[in-house]
Each structure stands twice: as C-alpha cells, then as structure tokens.
Design a protein around this motif. Structure first.
Motif, PDB file in Angstrom:
ATOM      1  N   VAL A 100      -8.700  -8.167   3.596  1.00  0.00           N
ATOM      2  CA  VAL A 100      -8.837  -9.584   3.246  1.00  0.00           C
ATOM      3  C   VAL A 100      -7.473 -10.149   2.875  1.00  0.00           C
ATOM      4  O   VAL A 100      -6.541  -9.402   2.575  1.00  0.00           O
ATOM      5  N   PRO A 101      -7.322 -11.495   2.870  1.00  0.00           N
ATOM      6  CA  PRO A 101      -6.065 -12.088   2.413  1.00  0.00           C
ATOM      7  C   PRO A 101      -5.834 -11.792   0.943  1.00  0.00           C
ATOM      8  O   PRO A 101      -6.791 -11.622   0.176  1.00  0.00           O
ATOM      9  N   GLU A 102      -4.554 -11.753   0.526  1.00  0.00           N
ATOM     10  CA  GLU A 102      -4.267 -11.374  -0.860  1.00  0.00           C
ATOM     11  C   GLU A 102      -4.852 -12.359  -1.876  1.00  0.00           C
ATOM     12  O   GLU A 102      -5.280 -11.938  -2.958  1.00  0.00           O
ATOM     13  N   THR A 103      -4.898 -13.641  -1.560  1.00  0.00           N
ATOM     14  CA  THR A 103      -5.457 -14.594  -2.522  1.00  0.00           C
ATOM     15  C   THR A 103      -6.929 -14.299  -2.768  1.00  0.00           C
ATOM     16  O   THR A 103      -7.405 -14.316  -3.908  1.00  0.00           O
ATOM     17  N   ALA A 104      -7.661 -13.999  -1.694  1.00  0.00           N
ATOM     18  CA  ALA A 104      -9.068 -13.642  -1.839  1.00  0.00           C
ATOM     19  C   ALA A 104      -9.211 -12.284  -2.516  1.00  0.00           C
ATOM     20  O   ALA A 104     -10.100 -12.078  -3.352  1.00  0.00           O
ATOM     21  N   ASP A 151       2.638  -8.120   3.763  1.00  0.00           N
ATOM     22  CA  ASP A 151       2.292  -9.114   4.783  1.00  0.00           C
ATOM     23  C   ASP A 151       1.183 -10.035   4.304  1.00  0.00           C
ATOM     24  O   ASP A 151       0.664 -10.861   5.064  1.00  0.00           O
ATOM     25  N   GLY A 152       0.801  -9.912   3.020  1.00  0.00           N
ATOM     26  CA  GLY A 152      -0.195 -10.811   2.450  1.00  0.00           C
ATOM     27  C   GLY A 152      -1.629 -10.374   2.659  1.00  0.00           C
ATOM     28  O   GLY A 152      -2.547 -11.192   2.583  1.00  0.00           O
ATOM     29  N   ARG A 153      -1.854  -9.076   2.886  1.00  0.00           N
ATOM     30  CA  ARG A 153      -3.200  -8.562   3.086  1.00  0.00           C
ATOM     31  C   ARG A 153      -3.505  -7.476   2.059  1.00  0.00           C
ATOM     32  O   ARG A 153      -2.610  -6.789   1.568  1.00  0.00           O
ATOM     33  N   ASP A 177     -12.115 -14.811   6.865  1.00  0.00           N
ATOM     34  CA  ASP A 177     -10.952 -13.970   7.147  1.00  0.00           C
ATOM     35  C   ASP A 177     -11.157 -12.635   6.444  1.00  0.00           C
ATOM     36  O   ASP A 177     -10.496 -12.309   5.464  1.00  0.00           O
ATOM     37  N   LEU A 178     -12.139 -11.897   6.941  1.00  0.00           N
ATOM     38  CA  LEU A 178     -12.517 -10.603   6.389  1.00  0.00           C
ATOM     39  C   LEU A 178     -12.766  -9.665   7.555  1.00  0.00           C
ATOM     40  O   LEU A 178     -13.567  -9.976   8.438  1.00  0.00           O
ATOM     41  N   VAL A 179     -12.063  -8.537   7.566  1.00  0.00           N
ATOM     42  CA  VAL A 179     -12.162  -7.601   8.684  1.00  0.00           C
ATOM     43  C   VAL A 179     -12.497  -6.219   8.143  1.00  0.00           C
ATOM     44  O   VAL A 179     -11.826  -5.723   7.231  1.00  0.00           O
ATOM     45  N   ALA A 180     -13.528  -5.606   8.691  1.00  0.00           N
ATOM     46  CA  ALA A 180     -13.861  -4.228   8.331  1.00  0.00           C
ATOM     47  C   ALA A 180     -13.157  -3.293   9.305  1.00  0.00           C
ATOM     48  O   ALA A 180     -13.371  -3.357  10.511  1.00  0.00           O
ATOM     49  N   CYS A 200     -13.428 -14.777  -0.032  1.00  0.00           N
ATOM     50  CA  CYS A 200     -12.872 -15.252   1.241  1.00  0.00           C
ATOM     51  C   CYS A 200     -13.379 -16.655   1.568  1.00  0.00           C
ATOM     52  O   CYS A 200     -12.646 -17.469   2.138  1.00  0.00           O
ATOM     53  N   GLY A 201     -14.628 -16.951   1.217  1.00  0.00           N
ATOM     54  CA  GLY A 201     -15.158 -18.290   1.425  1.00  0.00           C
ATOM     55  C   GLY A 201     -14.417 -19.311   0.602  1.00  0.00           C
ATOM     56  O   GLY A 201     -14.156 -20.443   1.054  1.00  0.00           O
TER      57      GLY A 201
END
Length: 217
Positions: free
Chosen positions: A106-110, A133-135, A163-166, A213-214
């Motif tokens: 996920v993105p670092e903010t999330a 890289d912010g992940r 923006d969520l990847v398994a 992420c939402g």
C-alpha cells in the motif's frame, strides 16, 4: 544497521547496528526461515551512484533482481546465502514472496494511517517494510494474493479503485538494509521479532488497510 521509521510502534522496535548486508541476509534465513537472494547493487560511476544493471533510468537502482532466474537462486540455506553475498557484498537483499509469507502493498500514507489504527485496535501484526519509493508491505500468511480481491469485494470495495496490491508467488520485496539509490534504505515499520513470528491472515488486516487506502484516494 537496520533502521526503523518513526511510527506508532517505534518505541518498541530495537535497532541492530553493525550488521553487514550479508549478515542481515543470513539472519533472515536463520531467525525467520525466509528465503533470500541477492539483487543488484550500487556502483559509483563518474561521482554518481548508479545501479549495477547499467540502466541510467533504473526505477529501483540497487534494489531489484540481477538475473531473470532469481526465483531459482533464492535460498533458505545460511551457508549458500553467505556464498552468494561473498560474490557481491553490497548486493541488495530481496525476499521471494509466496513461500513463507505473502505481502499486502500500500502507499506509505495509507500504511502509516493503518498502522496507527491497528495499534489502537490491538491487532496482531507481522513485519512491515517501508521502502523509500513510498510503499509499505505488510507481511501476512501465504495465500493472501489469491483471496484479497474477494475479501475487498466482500467489504464493498472494488479492487480496481484502491491502490492496494496483494503480492504472492512470482514477486519479491526488498528487505532492510537494502538501499534505493540516493533515496535511502528500506526500513522496518514493524521489525521482525519473536512476538510476530506467527503471521496474521490477510483477513485480519484487510478491512483496516482498505479503509486507509480509501481515505488516501
């Protein structure tokens, strides 16, 4: 040195100094039973650090596989790991996903928002990496990649909108102290400890991660 980010669990995360990259790789094998393999490394060329792959526009300098058959190179043997890093002592440490763990990326903010909520909820977490890289990657039990899309749909989310990847078999994550060019090292947001040796199931974390992420969209 293994570094950790400032975050909700930072006060409980010890730092381990003095390790070489090879020693860190061996500890992952011996202490966590993770397979490891060496990736690319950084080289000084014309006064600039560049990736050993030779690509001037490399998107992950010093932090990606050095060969196409990396999956067969990955080893769970400490002896073999020492030999691999003896060839290139500064090579990045990469962990193949889908063997002893899957990862939710996920993105670092999330990810930071989710970590704060998970701590308040006292959820059991596995290791979590934070890459420059912010992940962020949350380690979970194998099999997550196959079921996360259905879990998201069951929560009312369309997988395509988040923006969520398994990450599962055939993918990899970079482990500390791997460096991404001039952007700095991969760090532990939640480092491996004896308390998180047993990984959570994706189902335990997915609601909080999806919510974060939402919010991040």
């Amino acid at each position: 040195m293994e570094e950790t980010i400032a975050g909700p669990q930072a006060a409980h995360i010890p730092k381990r100094r003095g390790d070489s990259i090879a020693e860190a790789a061996v500890r992952y094998v011996e202490e966590r039973h993770w397979d490891v393999f060496p990736g690319t490394w950084l080289e000084a060329r014309d006064g600039t650090l560049r990736c050993s792959c030779g690509e001037s526009a490399c998107p992950a300098p010093g932090a990606h596989p050095a060969r196409e058959d990396w999956a067969t190179q990955a080893t769970g043997s400490a002896t073999v790991a020492r030999g691999l890093w003896s060839e290139h002592p500064t090579a990045s440490i990469l962990l193949p996903v889908g063997r002893t763990f899957d990862a939710i990326d996920v993105p670092e903010t999330a990810g930071l928002l989710a970590l704060a909520r998970m701590e308040r909820m006292e959820l059991r977490l596995g290791p979590v990496t934070h890459a420059p890289d912010g992940r962020m990657q949350f380690f979970v039990l194998p099999g997550a990649a196959a079921k996360v899309p259905d879990l998201l749909r069951g929560l009312g989310w369309s997988p395509a909108t988040l923006d969520l990847v398994a990450l599962g078999e055939g993918t990899y994550v970079a482990a500390p102290p791997t460096r991404y060019g001039l952007r700095g090292p991969v760090q532990w947001a939640c480092r491996p400890t004896s308390e998180n040796r047993w990984l959570p199931d994706a189902e335990e974390l997915i609601s909080t991660l999806a919510y974060a992420c939402g919010r991040d969209r």
